[in-house]
Design an enzyme around this catalytic site. Structure first.
Site, PDB file in Angstrom:
ATOM      1  N   ALA A 148      52.296  49.075  35.330  1.00 33.12           N
ATOM      2  CA  ALA A 148      52.041  48.510  34.003  1.00 33.12           C
ATOM      3  C   ALA A 148      53.359  48.035  33.409  1.00 33.12           C
ATOM      4  O   ALA A 148      54.301  48.816  33.272  1.00 33.12           O
ATOM      5  CB  ALA A 148      51.413  49.553  33.101  1.00 33.12           C
ATOM      6  N   ASP A 153      50.657  44.511  36.927  1.00 29.49           N
ATOM      7  CA  ASP A 153      49.929  43.838  35.854  1.00 29.49           C
ATOM      8  C   ASP A 153      50.740  43.937  34.563  1.00 29.49           C
ATOM      9  O   ASP A 153      50.773  44.991  33.955  1.00 29.49           O
ATOM     10  CB  ASP A 153      48.563  44.503  35.689  1.00 29.49           C
ATOM     11  CG  ASP A 153      47.574  43.671  34.899  1.00 29.49           C
ATOM     12  OD1 ASP A 153      47.931  42.559  34.460  1.00 29.49           O
ATOM     13  OD2 ASP A 153      46.435  44.139  34.716  1.00 29.49           O
ATOM     14  N   HIS A 212      42.314  49.796  30.172  1.00 28.79           N
ATOM     15  CA  HIS A 212      42.731  49.617  31.571  1.00 28.79           C
ATOM     16  C   HIS A 212      42.757  50.965  32.298  1.00 28.79           C
ATOM     17  O   HIS A 212      42.324  51.058  33.451  1.00 28.79           O
ATOM     18  CB  HIS A 212      44.110  48.955  31.648  1.00 28.79           C
ATOM     19  CG  HIS A 212      44.056  47.469  31.578  1.00 28.79           C
ATOM     20  ND1 HIS A 212      43.953  46.680  32.698  1.00 28.79           N
ATOM     21  CD2 HIS A 212      44.108  46.617  30.528  1.00 28.79           C
ATOM     22  CE1 HIS A 212      43.933  45.410  32.339  1.00 28.79           C
ATOM     23  NE2 HIS A 212      44.035  45.345  31.027  1.00 28.79           N
ATOM     24  N   ARG A 213      43.279  51.996  31.654  1.00 29.03           N
ATOM     25  CA  ARG A 213      43.337  53.334  32.279  1.00 29.03           C
ATOM     26  C   ARG A 213      41.940  53.843  32.618  1.00 29.03           C
ATOM     27  O   ARG A 213      41.720  54.412  33.695  1.00 29.03           O
ATOM     28  CB  ARG A 213      44.016  54.330  31.342  1.00 29.03           C
ATOM     29  CG  ARG A 213      45.508  54.241  31.353  1.00 29.03           C
ATOM     30  CD  ARG A 213      46.128  55.373  30.528  1.00 29.03           C
ATOM     31  NE  ARG A 213      47.557  55.177  30.439  1.00 29.03           N
ATOM     32  CZ  ARG A 213      48.253  55.232  29.319  1.00 29.03           C
ATOM     33  NH1 ARG A 213      47.656  55.506  28.177  1.00 29.03           N
ATOM     34  NH2 ARG A 213      49.553  55.038  29.326  1.00 29.03           N
ATOM     35  N   LYS A 229      41.205  37.995  35.710  1.00 28.05           N
ATOM     36  CA  LYS A 229      42.213  38.096  36.775  1.00 28.05           C
ATOM     37  C   LYS A 229      42.598  39.535  37.092  1.00 28.05           C
ATOM     38  O   LYS A 229      42.713  39.910  38.251  1.00 28.05           O
ATOM     39  CB  LYS A 229      43.443  37.251  36.459  1.00 28.05           C
ATOM     40  CG  LYS A 229      44.197  37.682  35.216  1.00 28.05           C
ATOM     41  CD  LYS A 229      45.231  36.644  34.800  1.00 28.05           C
ATOM     42  CE  LYS A 229      45.821  37.007  33.466  1.00 28.05           C
ATOM     43  NZ  LYS A 229      44.876  36.967  32.356  1.00 28.05           N
ATOM     44  N   SER A 230      42.787  40.372  36.071  1.00 27.03           N
ATOM     45  CA  SER A 230      43.157  41.770  36.322  1.00 27.03           C
ATOM     46  C   SER A 230      42.027  42.515  37.022  1.00 27.03           C
ATOM     47  O   SER A 230      42.272  43.285  37.952  1.00 27.03           O
ATOM     48  CB  SER A 230      43.516  42.477  35.014  1.00 27.03           C
ATOM     49  OG  SER A 230      44.697  41.939  34.469  1.00 27.03           O
ATOM     50  N   GLY A 248      43.858  32.371  32.995  1.00 29.47           N
ATOM     51  CA  GLY A 248      44.065  32.388  31.552  1.00 29.47           C
ATOM     52  C   GLY A 248      43.738  33.748  30.958  1.00 29.47           C
ATOM     53  O   GLY A 248      43.285  34.668  31.654  1.00 29.47           O
ATOM     54  N   ALA A 249      43.955  33.872  29.659  1.00 27.05           N
ATOM     55  CA  ALA A 249      43.641  35.110  28.949  1.00 27.05           C
ATOM     56  C   ALA A 249      42.149  35.412  29.072  1.00 27.05           C
ATOM     57  O   ALA A 249      41.313  34.512  28.919  1.00 27.05           O
ATOM     58  CB  ALA A 249      44.035  34.992  27.482  1.00 27.05           C
TER      59      ALA A 249
END
Length: 172
Positions: free
Chosen positions: A34, A84, A50-51, A15-16, A10-11
């Protein structure tokens, strides 16, 4: 032949982060794919976050649509690839085509392209089927296509994981 690892959840489930951690266990160069398109300040902030979480071993490929065509040439020399995410890719495709059959064909094309790579591939996707039934047609269409896409990639994967509250649960 690539080893495909599917990671869903889920959000804000983690997971990422889990998929990135698994990819970083590989020595050598890594490729982050991306699928997001930056359309507002909030999304730009997410992309920046994320970066910053990736070290110098990571190369980036920003591709919202043609994953099957763009990942193979970008993946040369990489030990692992992190895509992702599938649900953002689906949003992009649905916005452009509106055609579920074309999206299924594109997913098959992507799976075939990934199988040809010489790297581990980590695919991240949102689990969207555990919530309420959306009230509008487009949202229901998206939810249904995301569920089918997730099934398609989980079936094709060598490993499948569900991340809940930061905890990875092995599905296969």
């Amino acid at each position: 032949m690539a080893r495909i690892v599917y990671v869903s959840g889920g959000a804000r489930s983690g997971k990422s982060g889990y998929a990135q951690k698994r990819a970083e266990e590989h020595a050598g160069a890594l490729l982050y794919v991306a699928t997001a398109e930056v359309r507002d300040a909030e999304m730009a902030e997410r992309v920046d976050r994320h970066r910053l979480a990736r070290d110098a071993r990571w190369r980036s490929l920003e591709e919202p649509l043609d994953l099957a065509g763009k990942i193979p040439p970008a993946a040369g020399g990489c030990e692992a690839i992190l895509v992702d995410c599938l649900t953002l890719w689906l949003s992009n495709l649905l916005e452009r085509t509106g055609d579920g059959l074309e999206i299924t064909d594109e997913a098959n094309r992507l799976i075939a392209a990934l199988r040809q790579l010489d790297a581990a591939v980590y695919i991240v996707s949102n689990e969207v089927g555990s919530g309420i039934v959306p009230e509008n047609r487009l949202a229901r269409c998206f939810r249904d296509l995301a569920g089918l896409l997730n099934q398609q990639f989980a079936a094709a994967a060598d490993e499948a994981w569900m991340v809940v509250s930061g905890l990875p649960l092995r599905l296969k």
